[in-house]
Design a protein around this motif. Structure first.
Motif, mmCIF file in Angstrom:
data_model
loop_
_atom_site.group_PDB
_atom_site.id
_atom_site.type_symbol
_atom_site.label_atom_id
_atom_site.label_comp_id
_atom_site.label_asym_id
_atom_site.label_seq_id
_atom_site.Cartn_x
_atom_site.Cartn_y
_atom_site.Cartn_z
ATOM 1 N N GLU A 130 -11.123 -26.665 -1.659
ATOM 2 C CA GLU A 130 -9.861 -26.288 -2.317
ATOM 3 C C GLU A 130 -9.509 -27.149 -3.517
ATOM 4 O OE1 GLU A 130 -7.427 -24.298 1.369
ATOM 5 O OE2 GLU A 130 -7.233 -26.458 1.120
ATOM 6 N N LEU B 180 -17.572 -18.479 -9.930
ATOM 7 C CA LEU B 180 -16.359 -19.225 -9.622
ATOM 8 C C LEU B 180 -15.126 -18.516 -10.170
ATOM 9 C CD1 LEU B 180 -15.020 -21.765 -8.485
ATOM 10 C CD2 LEU B 180 -15.455 -22.880 -10.692
ATOM 11 N N MET C 164 -11.340 -24.204 2.262
ATOM 12 C CA MET C 164 -11.083 -22.871 1.721
ATOM 13 C C MET C 164 -11.246 -21.776 2.771
ATOM 14 S SD MET C 164 -10.092 -21.330 -1.056
ATOM 15 C CE MET C 164 -10.448 -22.307 -2.530
ATOM 16 N N TRP D 153 -14.964 -26.159 -4.618
ATOM 17 C CA TRP D 153 -14.240 -24.918 -4.336
ATOM 18 C C TRP D 153 -14.005 -24.768 -2.840
ATOM 19 C CZ3 TRP D 153 -15.696 -20.429 -1.635
ATOM 20 C CH2 TRP D 153 -14.751 -19.393 -1.695
ATOM 21 N N SER E 52 -19.636 -28.211 -7.873
ATOM 22 C CA SER E 52 -18.627 -27.182 -8.124
ATOM 23 C C SER E 52 -18.425 -26.301 -6.900
ATOM 24 C CB SER E 52 -19.045 -26.331 -9.324
ATOM 25 O OG SER E 52 -18.143 -25.259 -9.528
ATOM 26 N N ARG E 53 -19.529 -25.932 -6.268
ATOM 27 C CA ARG E 53 -19.446 -25.103 -5.055
ATOM 28 C C ARG E 53 -18.705 -25.837 -3.932
ATOM 29 N NH1 ARG E 53 -19.655 -20.025 -2.730
ATOM 30 N NH2 ARG E 53 -20.504 -20.140 -0.619
ATOM 31 N N SER F 37 -13.301 -27.985 -9.431
ATOM 32 C CA SER F 37 -14.463 -27.106 -9.346
ATOM 33 C C SER F 37 -14.707 -26.411 -10.679
ATOM 34 C CB SER F 37 -14.242 -26.064 -8.243
ATOM 35 O OG SER F 37 -15.295 -25.131 -8.208
ATOM 36 N N LEU G 28 -11.784 -17.119 -8.195
ATOM 37 C CA LEU G 28 -10.489 -17.622 -8.643
ATOM 38 C C LEU G 28 -9.629 -16.501 -9.209
ATOM 39 C CD1 LEU G 28 -11.480 -21.009 -10.365
ATOM 40 C CD2 LEU G 28 -10.529 -20.643 -8.090
ATOM 41 N N THR H 71 -9.824 -26.595 -6.638
ATOM 42 C CA THR H 71 -10.240 -25.515 -7.540
ATOM 43 C C THR H 71 -10.259 -25.961 -9.002
ATOM 44 O OG1 THR H 71 -7.949 -24.731 -7.413
ATOM 45 C CG2 THR H 71 -9.567 -23.641 -6.023
#
Length: 865
Positions: free
Chosen positions: A433, A468, A612, A430, A426-427, A438, A472, A435
């Protein structure tokens, strides 16, 4: 050899002067740069052999597949029993090591000179130590000497960040150039070799000259490889065989190891007598790396495998073998089992010492032999590889490795490990990008722990989801998860998770406009420091920078930026180094130093696909190019808008949207700005973005669209929106932003303020806005307008200035920087800066490539008047 030191007296004097200053308590750094064979080692050996009262500690970086962390410091510590040696004997603790190396250089007898050679091969941990030292050397009675091949430092080379942080006041830069034709003639005087031919073929490279002169009776060979091999071929067969063995060990062979490798040292002695190898500090090695490589390249591939296998066998039978040397020779011997075993040991060692690039390289070697790993071990290695890649700013490969770990644990049905792997994935998603993916990974991790809400896995998953959601822009939802995660982490006594919870909670509060978030972020910093978790410290520090920047409090943001820079300076975290450098450049741009900001941002953007973290650079470079009326403005805006579509976060949307809106205003195309105006009106109608909404409203007014003040609107925007240009200009002057001040002066409809605005805008290079100001003067009936400044970069290709074009032509003739400086009557340092800028603007990595571009740029002949 003494002859190699022709043309080097200036450099020897500079080194001696640095020692003299250190003796008086004023330490410094000396950088010795030049191509392979240029005489860096000869210079430093001559310097070290000179009589004087300096204590010398010396180490050399190794050309291993992946160098062992702190290798040159371990070598340097052999000459002392002081604090440095003590710190390196124990399991290395970074804070202890930093203190120890400073104590070592400050201890009597002084002054002390620490020489680290070949730092183009340095590991991350060594570069971290050098960062620490060079930032503090001025207060020590010592000199740090760093040598490197400047033609081998690509745009992403980790040494560049160290060198880029050293100002002329911090370091003496000695760039060694090739010998002059006169010096080569002096060297060849007694040899009978054709001096002109010798200079033509060697180009004045000292090592190549000396190799050719070793066989003066033969035809001058065309390359250094031919010269070395001709010299070796004249030796007996047993000597050549021994040299082959020595050649496959890049770092040189310790005499003890050599005794175990060969039954008889007599052939080595003959090679030493012939000047092919030398013995230095108990290590047998070739006189130069170029010679070693020439010999290795001449050895058939199968024999290379066999020789490396011999070295590997002896290393493995020794006591406590160095895992990095073992890994190197196992790889070269194609011994996959040993690569796997020792690659993991080396990776863990590198990670512990903060050498993330080296750790990633080791893990990659192991995973490429994944068929030798059990599934669980493979998944574990893939996850560790993902973090090593991420910490070294290799984001897309990091996401791929994390996905592999998730697949591995899923196939094994191991839920506990799968949850952690999903958090890792997930990290990384992110950061690249992705998202939506993620968020899906984060929610999946939480759902997998729903059966055990009191577990560590649930705390990790809940924390990750909450954090997260914060990044976001869903802070309220994120805080709900973070509160639950914090409570659980505290009850389970998981201090690492507690630190990270405070980090994201504090960040969420700042994003919502609650300045109390600062205290919580600082609490996270303190806790992470106590745990020696450098990455968590940097996360919290940088969230402070982002938080206050978003609130428009750039003074407070700059204070936290300085603290972040101070912390990351000594540590190998390229992501944070990148972001800190970007913020500094953005501050420079705001202060009106546009050339500095544009050059720096261009370098960062060109470095690699940033994912990102590109939100720190690309939108602001695009907007700067818009303000300059630069031809690449629209292409940069297109790139930035693609990131907006992928990332879908405010940190991309707002700066890119504002760049597009300003572009629409400056090009008299309000329709192009309208979509972003509509989007940002909605996106900034929330807490914590008053600064951004104020800027939006001000630019809407400029576009002729409805723009209005609102509760909390920053005064400098509110004044402009209300039509009080004079007050707005005053406030922008106080804020230190000349461009915005000039734009407000343009609203005056009076000749004097408009003339002042034009002066500011012309000075900045803000051509589109300056043109608008001139049109307004004409509308007022002013007929004598200020002339536009001549722009050398407008007339020259690739954005080169007239001076840079002149220097590029001289580079194309083969002149060294020193020769160019003498021709133009400027300092070598000035030429160094110009050449660096030329390489950057042309997108080339060395002088040869830049010279090859002269014709295509139409610079073969000087411009006429």
């Amino acid at each position: 050899m003494v002859v190699d030191l022709l043309d080097r007296q200036v450099e020897l004097d500079a080194l001696a002067a640095a020692v003299e200053r250190a003796a008086m308590g004023h330490g410094s750094t000396v950088l010795v740069a030049g191509e392979a064979g240029i005489g860096k080692t000869s210079l430093l050996r001559s310097f070290q052999a000179a009589p004087g009262r300096a204590r010398i500690l010396s180490g050399t970086c190794e050309d291993l597949f992946t160098p062992r962390p702190l290798g040159p410091l371990l070598e340097a510590a052999r000459a002392t029993q002081g604090p440095l040696a003590e710190a390196l004997r124990a399991p290395v603790d970074q804070n202890w090591l930093y203190a120890a190396v400073a104590d070592e250089l400050g201890a009597p007898p002084s002054p002390t000179v620490l020489v680290i050679e070949d730092t183009h091969w340095a590991d991350g941990a060594t570069i971290d130590v050098l960062r620490f030292l060079t930032a503090r050397i001025h207060s020590l009675p010592a000199v740090v000497v760093i040598s490197f091949r400047d033609d081998e430092l690509g745009a992403g080379h980790p040494l560049r960040t160290l060198l880029g942080g050293l100002s002329s006041a911090d370091a003496t830069r000695l760039t060694l150039h090739r010998l002059s034709a006169r010096s080569v003639s002096r060297m060849a005087a007694a040899s009978g070799v054709d001096r002109d031919e010798l200079f033509r073929l060697t180009g004045g490279n000292p090592f190549f000259v000396s190799e050719v002169l070793a066989f003066p009776d033969q035809t001058v060979p065309p390359t250094v490889v031919d010269a070395v091999l001709a010299r070796v071929a004249a030796l007996p067969a047993d000597v050549q065989a021994a040299l082959d063995l020595v050649a496959v060990v890049p770092s040189g062979v310790e005499v003890d190891l050599l005794r175990r490798l060969v039954a008889d040292l007599a052939p080595i002695a003959l090679a030493e007598q012939a000047g092919v190898v030398e013995v230095r500090d108990g290590v047998v090695g070739f006189r130069h790396e170029l010679a070693r490589r020439a010999v290795v390249q001449s050895v058939p591939a199968i024999r290379q495998l066999m020789l490396n296998a011999e070295v590997l066998d002896v290393l493995l039978r020794g006591e406590d073998p160095d895992p990095f040397r073992v890994l190197h020779h196992a790889r070269e011997a194609a011994n996959d089992e040993v690569v796997v075993d020792y690659g993991l040991v080396a990776a863990l060692s590198a990670s512990r010492m903060g050498a993330h690039r080296q750790a990633a390289a080791c893990y990659e070697e192991v995973l490429s032999r994944g068929q030798l790993l059990e599934p669980a071990r493979r998944a574990r290695v893939a996850e560790a590889y993902a973090w090593a890649l991420s910490n070294s700013n290799q984001l897309d490969p990091a996401a791929g490795a994390a996905a592999e770990a998730v697949d591995g644990w899923h196939s094994l049905g191991d839920t506990a490990h799968l949850v952690r792997a999903l958090v890792t994935l997930s990290r990384q998603q992110w950061l690249t990008e992705s998202t939506a993916a993620s968020l899906a990974s984060a929610e999946r991790a939480v759902s997998l722990t729903a059966h055990d809400l009191e577990s560590e896995q649930h705390a990790i998953a809940r924390l990750n989801l909450g954090g997260l959601l914060v990044v976001l822009d869903r802070e309220e939802a994120g805080l709900t998860h973070l509160d639950r995660a914090l409570d659980l982490a505290q009850r389970l006594r998981l201090p690492h998770l507690v630190a990270l919870c405070h980090d994201y909670r504090g960040s969420a509060r700042l994003q919502l406009g609650d300045r109390g978030g600062e205290a919580e972020l600082l609490e996270s910093v303190d806790l992470a420091r106590s745990l020696d978790n450098h990455e968590f410290v940097l996360r919290a520090y940088y969230n402070l920078v982002e938080g206050f920047w978003r609130l428009g409090d750039l003074d407070r943001a700059a204070e936290h930026l300085a603290a972040t820079e101070d912390y990351v300076r000594d540590r190998d975290f390229p992501v944070y180094t990148y972001m800190c450098h970007a913020r500094r450049l953005r501050l420079a741009g705001r202060a009106g130093r546009w050339d500095e900001a544009a050059a720096g941002l261009l370098e960062l953007v060109a470095d690699r696909e940033p994912g990102m973290i590109g939100r720190e650079t690309l939108p602001f470079l695009a907007r700067l190019r818009v303000r300059q009326g630069h031809p690449d403005a629209e292409s940069l805006l297109d790139q930035a808008q693609e990131h907006v579509r992928r990332a879908d976060v405010l940190e991309w949307k707002v700066p890119v949207g504002m760049a597009c809106i300003e572009h629409g205003w400056l090009t008299d195309d309000p329709d192009a700005a309208a979509p972003y105006a509509t989007m940002l009106l909605e996106q900034t109608d929330r807490a914590g973005v008053l600064e951004q909404r104020g800027e939006l409203m001000r630019y809407l007014c400029r576009l002729g669209l409805p723009g209005e003040t609102f509760p909390g609107c920053p005064e400098r925007y509110a004044a402009g929106i209300a039509g009080d240009w004079e007050e707005a200009a005053r406030l922008w002057a106080l804020a230190g932003d000349p461009y915005e001040r000039a734009l407000e002066l343009m609203e005056s409809e009076q000749e004097e303020p408009l003339l002042e605005a034009i002066g500011i805008l012309d000075g900045l290079g803000a051509r589109p806005a300056a043109d608008r100001a001139r049109r307004r003067l004409r509308a007022l009936g002013v007929t004598r307008l200020p002339s536009r400044p001549s722009s050398s970069t407008r007339d020259n290709p690739a954005g080169l200035t007239n001076r840079q074009v002149e220097i590029l032509r001289l580079v194309g003739t083969g002149m060294s920087n020193a020769e160019i400086a003498a021709t133009l009557v400027v300092s070598v340092r000035t030429v160094d800066h110009h050449v660096s800028a030329i390489l950057h603007k042309l997108g080339t990595s060395n002088r040869r490539e830049a010279s090859a571009r002269i014709g295509s740029l139409g610079l073969d002949e000087p411009h006429g008047p």
